[in-house]
Design a protein around this motif. Structure first.
Motif, PDB file in Angstrom:
ATOM      1  N   VAL A 153      55.627  46.459  25.341  1.00  0.00           N
ATOM      2  CA  VAL A 153      54.734  47.605  25.132  1.00  0.00           C
ATOM      3  C   VAL A 153      53.581  47.208  24.215  1.00  0.00           C
ATOM      4  CG1 VAL A 153      54.579  49.889  24.064  1.00  0.00           C
ATOM      5  CG2 VAL A 153      56.469  49.362  25.610  1.00  0.00           C
ATOM      6  N   ILE A 154      53.895  46.501  23.128  1.00  0.00           N
ATOM      7  CA  ILE A 154      52.851  46.066  22.189  1.00  0.00           C
ATOM      8  C   ILE A 154      51.871  45.125  22.875  1.00  0.00           C
ATOM      9  CG2 ILE A 154      52.443  44.696  20.102  1.00  0.00           C
ATOM     10  CD1 ILE A 154      55.032  45.922  18.990  1.00  0.00           C
ATOM     11  N   ASP A 155      52.386  44.224  23.700  1.00  0.00           N
ATOM     12  CA  ASP A 155      51.510  43.306  24.436  1.00  0.00           C
ATOM     13  C   ASP A 155      50.610  44.071  25.403  1.00  0.00           C
ATOM     14  OD1 ASP A 155      50.599  40.696  25.220  1.00  0.00           O
ATOM     15  OD2 ASP A 155      51.743  41.000  27.082  1.00  0.00           O
ATOM     16  N   GLY A 156      51.166  45.055  26.085  1.00  0.00           N
ATOM     17  CA  GLY A 156      50.371  45.863  27.005  1.00  0.00           C
ATOM     18  C   GLY A 156      49.278  46.645  26.283  1.00  0.00           C
ATOM     19  N   ILE A 157      49.620  47.199  25.127  1.00  0.00           N
ATOM     20  CA  ILE A 157      48.618  47.926  24.339  1.00  0.00           C
ATOM     21  C   ILE A 157      47.519  46.970  23.885  1.00  0.00           C
ATOM     22  CG2 ILE A 157      48.241  49.155  22.163  1.00  0.00           C
ATOM     23  CD1 ILE A 157      51.032  50.398  22.579  1.00  0.00           C
ATOM     24  N   GLY A 158      47.904  45.778  23.453  1.00  0.00           N
ATOM     25  CA  GLY A 158      46.917  44.785  23.016  1.00  0.00           C
ATOM     26  C   GLY A 158      45.984  44.383  24.146  1.00  0.00           C
ATOM     27  N   GLN A 159      46.533  44.181  25.342  1.00  0.00           N
ATOM     28  CA  GLN A 159      45.697  43.810  26.485  1.00  0.00           C
ATOM     29  C   GLN A 159      44.756  44.936  26.878  1.00  0.00           C
ATOM     30  OE1 GLN A 159      48.267  42.494  29.629  1.00  0.00           O
ATOM     31  NE2 GLN A 159      48.897  40.637  28.546  1.00  0.00           N
ATOM     32  N   ALA A 160      45.260  46.171  26.844  1.00  0.00           N
ATOM     33  CA  ALA A 160      44.407  47.309  27.184  1.00  0.00           C
ATOM     34  C   ALA A 160      43.302  47.478  26.144  1.00  0.00           C
ATOM     35  CB  ALA A 160      45.244  48.584  27.282  1.00  0.00           C
ATOM     36  N   ALA A 161      43.625  47.263  24.875  1.00  0.00           N
ATOM     37  CA  ALA A 161      42.615  47.386  23.820  1.00  0.00           C
ATOM     38  C   ALA A 161      41.567  46.290  23.936  1.00  0.00           C
ATOM     39  CB  ALA A 161      43.283  47.337  22.455  1.00  0.00           C
ATOM     40  N   ALA A 162      41.991  45.098  24.355  1.00  0.00           N
ATOM     41  CA  ALA A 162      41.031  44.010  24.525  1.00  0.00           C
ATOM     42  C   ALA A 162      40.097  44.287  25.706  1.00  0.00           C
ATOM     43  CB  ALA A 162      41.761  42.688  24.734  1.00  0.00           C
ATOM     44  N   ALA A 163      40.637  44.931  26.739  1.00  0.00           N
ATOM     45  CA  ALA A 163      39.829  45.219  27.916  1.00  0.00           C
ATOM     46  C   ALA A 163      38.841  46.364  27.659  1.00  0.00           C
ATOM     47  CB  ALA A 163      40.727  45.564  29.101  1.00  0.00           C
ATOM     48  N   GLN A 164      39.260  47.369  26.879  1.00  0.00           N
ATOM     49  CA  GLN A 164      38.401  48.525  26.604  1.00  0.00           C
ATOM     50  C   GLN A 164      38.494  48.881  25.123  1.00  0.00           C
ATOM     51  OE1 GLN A 164      39.460  51.703  29.212  1.00  0.00           O
ATOM     52  NE2 GLN A 164      38.719  50.641  31.028  1.00  0.00           N
ATOM     53  N   PRO A 165      37.727  48.225  24.271  1.00  0.00           N
ATOM     54  CA  PRO A 165      37.856  48.450  22.824  1.00  0.00           C
ATOM     55  C   PRO A 165      37.383  49.826  22.360  1.00  0.00           C
ATOM     56  CG  PRO A 165      36.109  46.870  23.280  1.00  0.00           C
ATOM     57  CD  PRO A 165      36.786  47.164  24.580  1.00  0.00           C
ATOM     58  N   GLY A 166      36.434  50.437  23.046  1.00  0.00           N
ATOM     59  CA  GLY A 166      35.918  51.748  22.626  1.00  0.00           C
ATOM     60  C   GLY A 166      36.985  52.822  22.626  1.00  0.00           C
ATOM     61  N   PRO A 167      37.644  53.074  23.776  1.00  0.00           N
ATOM     62  CA  PRO A 167      38.713  54.079  23.797  1.00  0.00           C
ATOM     63  C   PRO A 167      39.877  53.721  22.871  1.00  0.00           C
ATOM     64  CG  PRO A 167      37.998  53.605  26.019  1.00  0.00           C
ATOM     65  CD  PRO A 167      37.318  52.618  25.129  1.00  0.00           C
ATOM     66  N   ALA A 168      40.146  52.427  22.707  1.00  0.00           N
ATOM     67  CA  ALA A 168      41.239  52.020  21.814  1.00  0.00           C
ATOM     68  C   ALA A 168      40.919  52.380  20.367  1.00  0.00           C
ATOM     69  CB  ALA A 168      41.495  50.518  21.947  1.00  0.00           C
ATOM     70  N   LEU A 169      39.658  52.198  19.956  1.00  0.00           N
ATOM     71  CA  LEU A 169      39.265  52.567  18.595  1.00  0.00           C
ATOM     72  C   LEU A 169      39.311  54.075  18.392  1.00  0.00           C
ATOM     73  CD1 LEU A 169      36.344  50.090  17.871  1.00  0.00           C
ATOM     74  CD2 LEU A 169      38.582  50.179  16.765  1.00  0.00           C
ATOM     75  N   LEU A 170      38.893  54.828  19.395  1.00  0.00           N
ATOM     76  CA  LEU A 170      38.965  56.286  19.291  1.00  0.00           C
ATOM     77  C   LEU A 170      40.410  56.760  19.162  1.00  0.00           C
ATOM     78  CD1 LEU A 170      36.289  57.490  21.867  1.00  0.00           C
ATOM     79  CD2 LEU A 170      36.233  57.745  19.387  1.00  0.00           C
ATOM     80  N   LEU A 171      41.288  56.187  19.955  1.00  0.00           N
ATOM     81  CA  LEU A 171      42.699  56.559  19.890  1.00  0.00           C
ATOM     82  C   LEU A 171      43.302  56.180  18.544  1.00  0.00           C
ATOM     83  CD1 LEU A 171      45.200  57.685  21.280  1.00  0.00           C
ATOM     84  CD2 LEU A 171      45.638  55.393  22.165  1.00  0.00           C
ATOM     85  N   ALA A 172      42.996  54.974  18.071  1.00  0.00           N
ATOM     86  CA  ALA A 172      43.521  54.545  16.769  1.00  0.00           C
ATOM     87  C   ALA A 172      43.003  55.450  15.653  1.00  0.00           C
ATOM     88  CB  ALA A 172      43.130  53.096  16.497  1.00  0.00           C
ATOM     89  N   GLY A 173      41.731  55.839  15.719  1.00  0.00           N
ATOM     90  CA  GLY A 173      41.184  56.753  14.720  1.00  0.00           C
ATOM     91  C   GLY A 173      41.841  58.119  14.769  1.00  0.00           C
ATOM     92  N   GLY A 174      42.114  58.616  15.961  1.00  0.00           N
ATOM     93  CA  GLY A 174      42.803  59.903  16.106  1.00  0.00           C
ATOM     94  C   GLY A 174      44.218  59.865  15.556  1.00  0.00           C
TER      95      GLY A 174
END
Length: 80
Positions: free
Chosen positions: A42-63
């Motif tokens: 799961v952590i690896d999948g989240i990391g790959q998704a965040a690397a592919a789309q950093p904008g939504p990942a930052l918004l989610l992390a901020g939320g």
């Protein structure tokens, strides 16, 4: 004093899991391996998704950060 049935149930569950782990150590070790592999996947999948789309990942992390801060700094409930 206020009764906490959720705390009692949590402690009962923990004791039950410890007893089962002591009765079946091989199964417990296998379950720990499976759980660790699942969490790392799961952590690896989240990391790959965040690397592919950093904008939504930052918004989610901020939320998530804001939600945790709001929950951690909530004022204590008024007692009757």
């Amino acid at each position: 004093m206020r009764r906490r049935p959720d705390r009692i149930l949590r402690q009962l569950l923990a004791v039950t899991l410890v007893i089962l782990a002591l009765m079946h150590p091989e199964t417990t070790a296998h379950l720990a391996e499976i759980t660790a592999a699942m969490v790392l996947g799961v952590i690896d999948g989240i990391g790959q998704a965040a690397a592919a789309q950093p904008g939504p990942a930052l918004l989610l992390a901020g939320g998530i950060y804001l939600a945790v801060q709001i929950r951690a700094h909530r004022p204590p409930a008024a007692r009757a």
